[in-house]
Design a protein around this motif. Structure first.
Motif, PDB file in Angstrom:
ATOM      1  N   SER A 167       0.803  -1.220  -0.091  1.00 52.13           N
ATOM      2  CA  SER A 167      -0.186   0.000  -0.058  1.00 52.13           C
ATOM      3  C   SER A 167       0.947   1.153   0.039  1.00 52.13           C
ATOM      4  CB  SER A 167      -0.903   0.026   1.193  1.00 52.13           C
ATOM      5  OG  SER A 167      -1.477  -1.233   1.398  1.00 52.13           O
ATOM      6  N   ASP A 188      -2.874   5.175   0.827  1.00 53.60           N
ATOM      7  CA  ASP A 188      -3.425   4.001   1.434  1.00 53.60           C
ATOM      8  C   ASP A 188      -2.663   3.271   2.147  1.00 53.60           C
ATOM      9  OD1 ASP A 188      -4.771   4.759  -0.837  1.00 53.60           O
ATOM     10  OD2 ASP A 188      -3.703   3.378  -2.410  1.00 53.60           O
ATOM     11  N   THR A 235      -8.187  -1.978  -1.401  1.00 45.45           N
ATOM     12  CA  THR A 235      -7.295  -1.195  -0.865  1.00 45.45           C
ATOM     13  C   THR A 235      -8.086  -0.173   0.022  1.00 45.45           C
ATOM     14  OG1 THR A 235      -6.273  -0.930  -2.942  1.00 45.45           O
ATOM     15  CG2 THR A 235      -5.738   0.696  -1.359  1.00 45.45           C
ATOM     16  N   ARG A 271      -8.098   2.983   2.424  1.00 44.15           N
ATOM     17  CA  ARG A 271      -7.399   4.473   2.862  1.00 44.15           C
ATOM     18  C   ARG A 271      -8.122   5.312   3.870  1.00 44.15           C
ATOM     19  NH1 ARG A 271      -7.419   7.853  -2.794  1.00 44.15           N
ATOM     20  NH2 ARG A 271      -5.737   6.432  -3.205  1.00 44.15           N
TER      21      ARG A 271
END
Length: 248
Positions: free
Chosen positions: A69, A73, A219, A221
């Motif tokens: 990441s 992220d 992902t 974030r």
């Protein structure tokens, strides 16, 4: 899982050492100009050379051998064509299965040159994790782990991501107990049995208290894009204290 014999412990030590060495090698290889896919290839090669399988691929059909990441992220990033740049904050999470047992570890890396604030965040991320590890006692309360981490975060002016938790590991990537808060949860009455195998992985942040999933379905974030780090070890609760399985 809870360890029942020495053979189980040795197999957990073996896979724990492998993921730790893989994480270390990937961190050392990290440099501007490489792609996250190239970094992932390094991890895949190390795991496969010793007969191990990527745990996220095996368990969840994740599109990569490891999770990488690139900030903002902070978790479950998919390796791909993203090019690493100087100043990036990058999290690498390595988990694998070997001979029926799972190990899990992770760390955040700042790619030089970075600011003093980010360097301190990384250093304190490790300290937060270790404050939780030191709280592990067989027979003690499981929420003492989160209490210790939250105390550290509060004392040093950080926030904690509260929709990502530690977890049991061993016979599967996410074993019982399924969720272990890395913040203080007073309603959690569970205790730590001797031999319990689990991770401790706080997400320490410069202001974020939760993360959101991006459109790729993986992902994670912080919605405010606040810098956030994660450090993770797999350990066993023993009568002599916590035994960390993911040290090199």
């Amino acid at each position: 899982m809870t360890i029942e014999n020495e053979d189980q412990l040795e197999k957990l030590r073996t896979v724990g050492n492998l993921v730790a060495r893989t994480l270390e090698a990937m961190g050392k290889a990290l440099e501007p100009g490489m792609t996250t896919r190239e970094l992932d290839d390094i991890g895949r090669a190390m795991l496969e050379a010793e007969g191990a399988r990527s745990a996220p691929e095996l368990t969840y059909n994740f599109p990569g051998a490891t999770c990488i990441s690139v900030g903002p992220d902070c978790a479950h990033g998919i390796p791909g064509d993203t090019v690493v740049k100087a100043g990036d904050l990058i999290n690498i999470d390595v988990s694998a299965e070997l001979d029926g047992y799972f190990g899990d570890t992770g760390a955040s890396f700042s790619v030089p040159p970075t600011t003093k604030r980010i360097e301190k965040l990384c250093r304190d991320g490790r300290r937060a994790m270790w404050s939780g590890i030191r709280a592990v006692r067989p027979g003690g309360k499981l929420n003492e782990v989160g209490r210790s981490i939250e105390r550290f975060a509060d004392q040093h002016g950080y926030s904690l991501v509260r929709n990502l938790a530690s977890h049991g590991v061993g016979l599967s990537l996410h074993d019982e107990p399924r969720e272990i808060p890395t913040w203080h949860e007073p309603r959690d009455r569970r205790t730590i049995p001797e031999g319990l195998v689990f991770t401790i992985e706080p997400f320490l942040s410069l202001g974020a208290n939760h993360v959101e999933e991006l459109n790729d379905g993986w992902t994670l974030r912080p919605p405010g894009k606040q810098p956030t780090v994660q450090y993770e070890h797999t350990l066993v609760a023993t009568r002599n204290g916590p035994l960390v399985l993911t040290l090199v």
